[in-house]
Write an enzyme that holds these catalytic residues in place. Structure first.
Site, PDB file in Angstrom:
ATOM      1  N   ASP A 173      22.962  55.556  57.643  1.00 18.32           N
ATOM      2  CA  ASP A 173      22.331  56.553  57.465  1.00 18.32           C
ATOM      3  C   ASP A 173      22.820  57.910  58.180  1.00 18.32           C
ATOM      4  OD1 ASP A 173      20.453  58.446  56.168  1.00 18.32           O
ATOM      5  OD2 ASP A 173      18.915  57.784  58.059  1.00 18.32           O
ATOM      6  N   CYS A 187      20.309  55.651  52.940  1.00 17.01           N
ATOM      7  CA  CYS A 187      20.167  57.472  52.906  1.00 17.01           C
ATOM      8  C   CYS A 187      20.207  57.884  51.558  1.00 17.01           C
ATOM      9  CB  CYS A 187      21.463  57.820  53.685  1.00 17.01           C
ATOM     10  SG  CYS A 187      21.811  59.695  53.527  1.00 17.01           S
ATOM     11  N   ASN A 188      19.282  58.442  50.950  1.00 13.87           N
ATOM     12  CA  ASN A 188      19.128  59.059  49.715  1.00 13.87           C
ATOM     13  C   ASN A 188      20.279  59.847  49.261  1.00 13.87           C
ATOM     14  OD1 ASN A 188      16.065  58.498  48.438  1.00 13.87           O
ATOM     15  ND2 ASN A 188      16.010  58.627  50.621  1.00 13.87           N
ATOM     16  N   THR A 189      20.696  61.018  50.119  1.00  9.09           N
ATOM     17  CA  THR A 189      21.702  61.617  49.734  1.00  9.09           C
ATOM     18  C   THR A 189      22.975  61.127  49.574  1.00  9.09           C
ATOM     19  OG1 THR A 189      20.430  63.672  50.956  1.00  9.09           O
ATOM     20  CG2 THR A 189      22.812  63.810  50.663  1.00  9.09           C
ATOM     21  N   CYS A 232      13.634  60.946  51.139  1.00 11.59           N
ATOM     22  CA  CYS A 232      14.627  60.860  52.384  1.00 11.59           C
ATOM     23  C   CYS A 232      14.118  59.596  53.181  1.00 11.59           C
ATOM     24  CB  CYS A 232      14.722  61.990  53.017  1.00 11.59           C
ATOM     25  SG  CYS A 232      15.449  62.095  54.378  1.00 11.59           S
ATOM     26  N   HIS A 261      14.164  59.571  56.454  1.00 10.89           N
ATOM     27  CA  HIS A 261      13.614  60.049  57.314  1.00 10.89           C
ATOM     28  C   HIS A 261      12.048  60.254  57.335  1.00 10.89           C
ATOM     29  CE1 HIS A 261      17.869  60.832  58.842  1.00 10.89           C
ATOM     30  NE2 HIS A 261      17.317  61.370  59.959  1.00 10.89           N
TER      31      HIS A 261
END
Length: 258
Positions: free
Chosen positions: A11, A74-76, A183, A185
């Site tokens: 991530d 990690c979504n991005t 996200c 996080h």
């Protein structure tokens, strides 16, 4: 590939540990190696080419540690790079995407909110996903500054509270009944989010679904580890104290430049 090889996760920092927790809870016998690329956080403000390059670098680090499967926690990175990773490397990848489907299918107001990074919300994969739910109003909000504050250990700061109020208030006013955290996080912000939004609004993240998918893929490939003991190793390239605080000093954290 052998069953005792570790699961690798990466991530853009400490957020993916929310995904790691779900995997470790479901698969406690599996060894894991977690890579926190905090030096380059947040990925959500970077270009697609930069995100792909960082994702390849992280993947190669984990492959050098003999990872048998890699979770892009990690979504991005998932929405921008996972197709490139799958085309380039001969190892199964599991990604994480905003859980639009369960929210849209269950919403009674037909209005849901999505809090995510700019990189996720502006990605082609996300845009395609949204098109699948034409009868649902989707309120998108970029969480500017949230990842940075989490990475700096300022989850409970006044600045964080103010940002969350600013981001969530328009969603509440739009009558959402589901809030999707896009996200990895953001699950660490759930206690604060619950203080801001009405109790009837349900919060959804992708952790449990990713853990189940990880188990399913390993089972299909006959790669589940049946050993009783397991090791959990965490690498970070910036400020190990924040990662240690998230893990409550239970696991080995190694600071390494990568």
């Amino acid at each position: 590939m052998i069953n005792s090889a570790p699961i690798g996760l990466f991530d853009s920092g400490i957020g993916g540990t929310s995904i790691w927790r779900e995997i470790h809870t479901l698969l406690p016998s599996e060894d894991t190696i977690y890579l926190a690329d905090s030096k380059n956080a947040p990925y959500g403000q970077k270009s697609k080419d930069e995100i792909i390059a960082l994702s390849k670098k992280n993947t190669e680090f984990l492959l050098n540690q003999n990872a048998k499967l890699i979770v892009v926690a990690c979504n991005t990175a998932t929405t921008n790079a996972i197709s490139e990773l799958r085309a380039r490397y001969d190892v199964p990848f599991i990604g994480i995407e905003p859980a639009i489907k369960p929210a849209a299918k269950s919403s009674e107001t037909h209005t849901i909110g999505i809090l995510a990074t700019k990189g996720t919300l502006s990605s082609e994969l996300f845009s395609q996903s949204v098109l699948n739910y034409p009868t649902t109003k989707i309120i998108e909000q970029v969480g500017f500054g949230l990842v940075q504050l989490i990475e700096e250990g300022k989850m409970n700061s006044t600045e964080m509270t103010n940002l969350l109020h600013n981001y969530l208030k328009p969603m509440v006013e739009a009558n959402i009944d589901y809030l999707v955290l896009g996200c990895s996080h953001y699950p660490y912000l759930i206690p604060q989010i619950k203080k801001i939004i009405p109790k009837h609004i349900k919060i959804i993240d992708s952790g449990e679904a990713v853990a189940r998918q990880t188990k399913n893929i390993l089972s299909e490939m006959n790669l589940l580890n049946t050993q009783k003991k397991s090791s959990q190793i965490f690498y970070t390239n910036y400020n190990p104290m924040v990662l240690k605080s998230i893990l409550k000093d239970k696991y080995q954290v190694i600071e390494k430049d990568f």
